[in-house]
Scaffold this active site. Structure first.
Site, PDB file in Angstrom:
ATOM      1  N   GLU A   1      33.520  70.978  35.648  1.00  0.00           N
ATOM      2  CA  GLU A   1      33.933  70.104  36.742  1.00  0.00           C
ATOM      3  C   GLU A   1      34.810  71.018  37.582  1.00  0.00           C
ATOM      4  O   GLU A   1      35.562  71.437  37.283  1.00  0.00           O
ATOM      5  CB  GLU A   1      34.943  68.891  36.085  1.00  0.00           C
ATOM      6  CG  GLU A   1      35.549  68.102  37.306  1.00  0.00           C
ATOM      7  CD  GLU A   1      34.568  67.525  38.150  1.00  0.00           C
ATOM      8  OE1 GLU A   1      33.748  66.545  37.536  1.00  0.00           O
ATOM      9  OE2 GLU A   1      34.401  67.674  39.300  1.00  0.00           O
TER      10      GLU A   1
ATOM     11  N   HIS B   1      25.875  67.085  38.361  1.00  0.00           N
ATOM     12  CA  HIS B   1      26.519  66.102  38.671  1.00  0.00           C
ATOM     13  C   HIS B   1      27.201  65.803  40.347  1.00  0.00           C
ATOM     14  O   HIS B   1      27.503  66.975  40.561  1.00  0.00           O
ATOM     15  CB  HIS B   1      27.465  65.155  37.792  1.00  0.00           C
ATOM     16  CG  HIS B   1      26.673  64.490  36.766  1.00  0.00           C
ATOM     17  ND1 HIS B   1      26.911  63.367  36.052  1.00  0.00           N
ATOM     18  CD2 HIS B   1      25.740  65.019  35.933  1.00  0.00           C
ATOM     19  CE1 HIS B   1      26.084  63.241  35.165  1.00  0.00           C
ATOM     20  NE2 HIS B   1      25.536  64.296  34.914  1.00  0.00           N
ATOM     21  N   GLU B   2      27.247  64.773  40.870  1.00  0.00           N
ATOM     22  CA  GLU B   2      27.468  64.625  42.285  1.00  0.00           C
ATOM     23  C   GLU B   2      26.737  65.879  43.051  1.00  0.00           C
ATOM     24  O   GLU B   2      27.476  66.717  43.757  1.00  0.00           O
ATOM     25  CB  GLU B   2      29.128  64.822  42.497  1.00  0.00           C
ATOM     26  CG  GLU B   2      29.907  63.748  41.847  1.00  0.00           C
ATOM     27  CD  GLU B   2      30.016  63.687  40.222  1.00  0.00           C
ATOM     28  OE1 GLU B   2      30.231  65.208  39.734  1.00  0.00           O
ATOM     29  OE2 GLU B   2      30.011  62.817  39.754  1.00  0.00           O
TER      30      GLU B   2
ATOM     31  N   GLU C   1      28.034  55.752  33.676  1.00  0.00           N
ATOM     32  CA  GLU C   1      29.448  55.768  33.807  1.00  0.00           C
ATOM     33  C   GLU C   1      29.967  54.622  34.510  1.00  0.00           C
ATOM     34  O   GLU C   1      30.984  54.447  34.363  1.00  0.00           O
ATOM     35  CB  GLU C   1      29.998  57.336  34.314  1.00  0.00           C
ATOM     36  CG  GLU C   1      29.636  57.330  36.038  1.00  0.00           C
ATOM     37  CD  GLU C   1      29.910  58.660  36.591  1.00  0.00           C
ATOM     38  OE1 GLU C   1      30.694  59.514  35.765  1.00  0.00           O
ATOM     39  OE2 GLU C   1      29.673  58.643  37.787  1.00  0.00           O
TER      40      GLU C   1
HETATM   41  C1  NOJ Z   1      31.535  62.460  37.031  1.00  0.00           C
HETATM   42  C2  NOJ Z   1      30.227  62.661  36.394  1.00  0.00           C
HETATM   43  O1  NOJ Z   1      29.216  61.939  36.554  1.00  0.00           O
HETATM   44  C3  NOJ Z   1      30.647  62.323  34.911  1.00  0.00           C
HETATM   45  O2  NOJ Z   1      29.414  62.427  33.968  1.00  0.00           O
HETATM   46  C4  NOJ Z   1      31.876  63.064  34.551  1.00  0.00           C
HETATM   47  O3  NOJ Z   1      32.035  63.027  33.066  1.00  0.00           O
HETATM   48  C5  NOJ Z   1      32.860  63.045  35.207  1.00  0.00           C
HETATM   49  N1  NOJ Z   1      32.626  63.235  36.788  1.00  0.00           N
HETATM   50  C6  NOJ Z   1      34.052  64.215  34.839  1.00  0.00           C
HETATM   51  O4  NOJ Z   1      33.566  65.463  35.330  1.00  0.00           O
HETATM   52 CA    CA Z   2      29.256  60.857  39.051  1.00  0.00          CA
END
Ligand code: NOJ
Ligand code: CA
Length: 663
Positions: free
Chosen positions: A371, A438-439, A463
């Site tokens: 992340e 992601h993002e 999510e």
């Molecule tokens: C958003 C992501 O889509 C998700 O999969 C992840 O767990 C969280 N951010 C934390 O990184």
């Molecule tokens: Ca996300």
């Protein structure tokens, strides 16, 4: 002056009227045709017709650069060619792709003869059209706008998300085309029974394109994500823009079965792809979204050594290839503040070396997670050291994340963002690492060129069910016809504990959704299984807490499922209403069917099965006699390709079917 491309067009509709002799290129099957015209004022426009009916009315072409001050163009030359090849990919919905099109490349030059010119290259495929701008070696250009228009000839229905430069995690809108103010792509539409989708392919070194209402009811103009100084892109040397694409079909599912986006990308730049392989995975993930576990080290820390071993053992016992750990590394304390993560050092209760050794011993792929919180400078300064370390540990899969605004006013989808996402993919390839972003930036088929770019989020994933009103079954019936046209999605399907009862019972410590009245999955359990097939991802997750699968006979589906499919077909469906998809992996077939809020009886011919073979079909379907969405039926019987299957789906329901050859 060497500037090129400022086309200022007055009445666009007048362009074609004034232009006696448009140049045309037609799809190999003759159904789709694009026409280009440059009129006396130097304005250029194109149209698209399908079966003789105009779908895209005269729509101008052009890009504007600061260096350019003129607007009068003429056709310098044009070239036609045809292409017909079949290419293979190491993975994908399909591993074999037919790339067949007719091409028209038109070189435009400044009528006053003072510039390098631009080539507009059109391709007409049986499943749509595409064009791009090619600049022949300007020293450098400061791009201030792209003027490409998409003017519909008549109104119709559209499905899209709003046009944000920061996120794709937005709800779908089903709207009349005339009611859309702005939209991101894929922008899917139906006009007079013709289905289509506007998108882009091969997005590199350039901002993303969003559609904004142009003057007039039915027109959109491309709008590029700006840099902080308002410039859209700085380009130098020979440059080609991404392709502007319009996928076209006569049925909604034709859009899903199209390879147009991948076909418009270049062949693989990775010579040895033996380390790139589809996987099924589980992970320490859902607990954090439910709020019963934490990313940060503490009493409820998810990524502990003990939990890691438990997950690896579960993967071994259930024919699952990989395990993802989020919250394994130091720095989660800074998420949402200065966004500094340590991409190498694990928390003290996560014995990375031991876990990596255990995963290796058990033949399980260990996934790391980065992340970044959107802190690009910090990630770029550290990502190579991190990837080198992961390679040392035998890690080949990395999930990245950008949950947070970029620093210094940069937008996620700007040229800066696009370049960053690409740097990660290319660096990862050097370290033999597959990416799940992601993002992310939108999917535009770069997986053909960079087959380690496996999957990405880029829409509302699972999510959202943990901490918002969640994703409806209608949303799930829209996703395949819109977002998924760009490429695979890491939606992370497969919650079996539909009402979160185990989490709620977990000492009542639900952090976010304990009081959330919406809290629960909005489908039946059988539909969660079907989504493993419907929502294609080469890295496919069973996302629930692993204890929620224990003792569930229906988990046999995931155990049998093969994420490494060879061939796929969307068999039937209507956007937002229902969908049926089948995939073949080796000798076995997997089918997924899902409906919206309405109950539905699906009748499906099995003619896709290999002729002359008998199969054991096992249905994992809704229990129509129960109103508990967690109830399901499992039924097995023999079938051949001559049979027709009937599936009874509950509202928000679904069914998944395995077809295993009878020996
Ligand atoms: C958003 C992501 O889509 C998700 O999969 C992840 O767990 C969280 N951010 C934390 O990184
Ligand atoms: Ca996300």
């Amino acid at each position: 002056m060497r500037g090129v491309l400022k086309y200022l067009i007055g009445g666009v509709a007048a362009v074609f009227a004034a232009c006696g002799n448009p140049m045309e290129v037609t799809s190999p099957d003759g159904d789709i045709s694009v026409k280009l015209c440059v009129d006396e004022t130097g304005a250029a426009a194109y149209t698209v017709t399908v079966g003789g009916r105009t779908v895209i009315a005269p729509s101008r072409l052009g890009i504007a650069a600061r260096e350019s001050e003129f607007s009068k163009f003429e056709v310098a030359s044009s070239r036609r060619s045809s292409h017909n090849e079949t290419w293979e990919s190491p993975w994908g919905e399909n591993k074999s792709h037919l790339n067949r099109y007719n091409e028209l490349a038109v070189e435009l030059r400044d009528a006053e003869g003072m510039n390098n010119g631009v080539t507009v290259r059109f391709r007409a495929f049986d499943d749509g059209v595409a064009f791009r701008y090619e600049l022949s070696e300007p020293d450098s250009l400061t791009l201030t706008d792209e003027l490409t228009e998409f003017r519909f000839a008549e109104d119709g229905t559209s499905w899209s998300i709003a046009g944000s430069f920061e996120t794709y995690e937005l709800p779908y809108r089903e709207q009349a085309i005339s009611a859309v103010e702005d939209a991101n792509t894929p922008f899917t539409f139906c006009v007079a029974g013709i289905y289509g989708s506007i998108h882009e392919a091969a997005l590199y070194d350039y901002p993303e394109m969003v559609l904004r209402r142009a003057e007039g009811d039915l027109g959109f103009v491309s709008s590029l994500a700006p840099l902080p100084d308002g410039v859209k892109a700085y380009i130098a040397g020979r440059f080609t823009t991404p392709w502007r694409t319009v996928q076209i079909g006569h049925k909604a599912v034709d859009l899903i079965n199209s390879s147009l986006i991948e076909n418009l990308n270049e062949p693989s730049k990775i010579a040895d792809t033996s380390w790139i392989r589809p996987q099924k995975y589980v992970g320490v993930w859902w607990g954090m979204h439910l709020g019963t576990q934490t990313w940060i080290m503490g009493p409820r820390h998810g990524a502990t050594t003990e939990n890691a071993v438990r997950h690896i053992d579960f993967a071994v016992a259930n024919n699952i290839d990989g395990v993802l750990f989020e919250g394994w590394n130091r720095g989660w304390e800074n998420w949402g503040s200065d966004q500094r993560f340590d991409y190498v050092e694990p928390y003290a209760d996560f014995d990375l070396e031991r876990i990596a050794a255990y995963a290796r011993e058990k033949g399980i792929a260990l996934w790391m997670h980065n992340e970044t919180g959107g802190n690009i400078p910090d990630y770029e300064a550290n990502m190579e050291r991190a990837m080198a370390r992961y390679a040392e540990l035998g890690v080949h899969t990395l999930k990245t994340g950008y949950a947070g605004g970029f620093k210094d006013g940069y937008l996620h989808h700007s040229q800066y963002g696009v370049q960053h996402y690409q740097r990660v993919v290319e660096l990862a390839a050097r370290y033999r690492i597959m990416i799940d972003a992601h993002e992310p930036i939108k999917a535009t088929g770069i997986r053909r060129t960079w087959p380690n770019m496996m999957t990405r989020e880029g829409a509302r994933g699972m999510e959202w069910n943990a901490w918002s009103e969640g994703n409806s079954s209608e949303y799930l019936c829209t996703l395949p016809f819109v977002r998924l046209l760009g490429g695979p999605m890491d939606y992370t399907p497969g919650v079996f504990d539909i009402d979160y009862s185990t989490a709620k019972a977990d000492k009542g410590r639900l952090k976010w959704n304990g009081d959330n009245e919406h809290c629960c999955i909005k489908t039946t359990l059988a539909r969660q299984i079907a989504n493993w097939v419907i929502i294609y991802s080469p890295l496919q997750m069973a996302c629930d807490l692993i204890e929620n699968y224990e003792g569930h006979p229906a988990f046999a589906f995931f155990r049998d499922y093969d994420a490494d499919c060879d061939w796929s077909r969307a068999l039937q469906g209507e956007i937002g209403d229902y969908i049926v998809v089948v995939r073949r992996a080796g000798e076995r077939f997997f089918l997924g069917a899902g409906t919206n809020g309405e109950a539905r009886t699906i009748s499906q011919s099995l003619e896709f099965l290999t002729p002359g073979k008998r199969y054991t079909a096992t249905i994992y379907g809704d229990d129509t006699s129960s109103d508990d969405p967690e109830d399901y039926i499992i039924r097995s019987f023999e079938v051949t390709g001559g049979d027709t299957l009937t599936l009874e789906l509950l509202p928000d329901g679904g069914a998944a079917v395995t077809f295993i050859p009878v020996e």
